[in-house]
Design a protein around this motif. Structure first.
Motif, PDB file in Angstrom:
ATOM      1  N   UNK A 290       0.462  -1.520  -0.110  1.00  0.00           N
ATOM      2  CA  UNK A 290       0.413   0.201  -0.156  1.00  0.00           C
ATOM      3  C   UNK A 290       0.943   1.341  -0.152  1.00  0.00           C
ATOM      4  N   UNK A 291       0.683   2.289  -0.630  1.00  0.00           N
ATOM      5  CA  UNK A 291       0.795   4.191  -0.775  1.00  0.00           C
ATOM      6  C   UNK A 291      -0.107   4.394   0.250  1.00  0.00           C
ATOM      7  N   UNK A 292      -1.448   4.427   0.469  1.00  0.00           N
ATOM      8  CA  UNK A 292      -1.902   4.677   0.698  1.00  0.00           C
ATOM      9  C   UNK A 292      -2.604   4.645   2.273  1.00  0.00           C
ATOM     10  N   UNK A 293      -3.017   6.607   2.908  1.00  0.00           N
ATOM     11  CA  UNK A 293      -3.711   5.509   4.761  1.00  0.00           C
ATOM     12  C   UNK A 293      -4.659   4.856   3.984  1.00  0.00           C
ATOM     13  N   UNK A 294      -5.578   3.708   4.956  1.00  0.00           N
ATOM     14  CA  UNK A 294      -6.346   3.067   4.527  1.00  0.00           C
ATOM     15  C   UNK A 294      -6.928   3.266   5.944  1.00  0.00           C
ATOM     16  N   UNK A 295      -8.962   2.271   5.277  1.00  0.00           N
ATOM     17  CA  UNK A 295      -9.907   2.468   6.163  1.00  0.00           C
ATOM     18  C   UNK A 295     -10.462   1.181   6.312  1.00  0.00           C
ATOM     19  N   UNK A 296      -9.776   0.415   7.402  1.00  0.00           N
ATOM     20  CA  UNK A 296     -10.260  -0.755   7.814  1.00  0.00           C
ATOM     21  C   UNK A 296      -9.372  -1.407   6.713  1.00  0.00           C
TER      22      UNK A 296
END
Length: 361
Positions: A290-296
């Motif tokens: 992943x390269x982003x902030x994620x939700x759950x």
């Protein structure tokens, strides 16, 4: 017999969505309505709680806001360009001719500037871009929370070459106004578009495919280089299925459900609907780091498998190691489906996320 006042309250819900999409207005139409501001015209068969934005709708919105009849506005920014840019202005000349109504509709998001500031404003930015366009920067000042799908891990990068001319500098990051903007940013997720609030009952399917691959390569170099690696793997393994042509939806889900693994690399954005589609049918998504902030998030080794897209052979190694342990894949696939069912059914779970923030949770 209901009074005129109760009928008016029923016709004017306390939550208003503005933009080119609806979440709460789809899940709870009695308490939320959508004001359409997209460049595209509304379909003739639209629901009763969906209206085209215009001067009359804005005046009604403004009056209700000052009378405390609206407590929340959910904004879906419909474009990367301001309404006075030539790209959205082209829609004014669509057929059949309705130039004035289409022109007014383009300014629906900008009209939020004129509403009282006491209301809670939630912004949902589902765009593929990592940045926030300058024309939408005022929403960061106006909103309570700004939900962004492709939210960089370093959240300051949303301002790169938009609000800030280059990479946001130390001086830019120290300003109280900009720090307040960053503190409002929250991650968002596409999720799985479901027919109901929960996934339908489904037995664990028989697995006849090791890895299922069905992606377009023109949206990402991650996909292009990864597909070359998987073609080499398919040359020596019979259980790698690579779709060479576009599949029908039913055939696509049938094949994916029969696969232990589904390759789901990033395209225009990292968060891809394929992550959740695979998990929904008991197939473990194989995703680049992943390269982003994620939700759950779908966690590595718990709900998904991650590989290093910049390391040659990493994708092959992850796939072969996973296929050597079917029992582990069964556990991951079962956990992934339960995770999607609990957190990522769109629009229901996304609406719950907005309502939780609206309630202060």
């Amino acid at each position: 017999m209901p009074s005129d006042r109760s009928a008016k309250v029923k016709a004017s819900p306390p939550i208003v969505e503005i933009g080119n999409a609806g979440l709460l207005s789809r899940v709870d139409p009695a308490n939320a309505m959508l004001l359409w501001t997209s460049e595209e015209d509304l379909a003739a068969s639209r629901p009763e709680n969906v209206r085209e934005f215009g001067l009359r709708e804005f005046i009604d919105l403004w009056r209700r806001a000052w009378r405390y009849e609206i407590d929340t506005i959910v904004v879906h920014p419909p474009t990367r360009h301001p309404p006075w840019h030539w790209r959205p202005l082209r829609s004014v000349f669509h057929w059949p001719p309705r130039p004035w109504r289409r022109f007014i509709r383009l300014f629906g998001i900008q009209a939020i500037r004129l509403l009282p500031r006491r209301m809670s404003v939630l912004v949902v930015d589902g765009d593929d871009m990592h940045t926030i366009p300058r024309c939408n920067a005022f929403l960061l000042d106006r909103c309570t929370f700004y939900f962004k799908r492709e939210l960089p891990i370093d959240r300051w990068q949303v301002f790169q070459r938009t609000v800030h001319p280059e990479m946001p500098s130390t001086r830019f990051r120290r300003k109280p106004r900009n720090r307040s903007r960053v503190e409002k940013l929250r991650p968002w997720a596409i999720g799985f578009l479901g027919d109901g609030p929960s996934l339908p009952e489904m037995a664990f399917p028989e697995k006849t495919i090791g890895l299922f691959v069905a992606v377009a390569t023109n949206s990402s170099t991650v996909r292009h280089t990864g597909l070359e690696e998987l073609r080499a793997l398919a040359a020596r393994r019979k259980d790698i299925f690579i779709a060479e042509e576009r599949l029908r939806k039913d055939e696509f889900f049938r094949l994916m459900s029969q696969a232990w693994l589904t390759w789901s690399p990033e395209g225009f954005g990292w968060d891809c609907i394929r992550h959740y589609e695979a998990a929904a049918v008991y197939s473990v998504p194989v995703i680049n780091q992943p390269t982003i902030a994620r939700f759950h998030p779908l966690l590595e080794g718990v709900h998904a498998l991650h590989y290093d897209a910049d390391v040659p052979g990493s994708l092959t190694a992850v796939v072969e190691a996973a296929l050597a342990d079917p029992e582990r894949l069964r556990r991951i696939a079962t956990a992934a489906r339960a995770h999607v069912n609990a957190h990522h059914i769109t629009p229901w779970r996304r609406a719950e996320q907005l309502l939780a923030y609206r309630a202060g949770a």
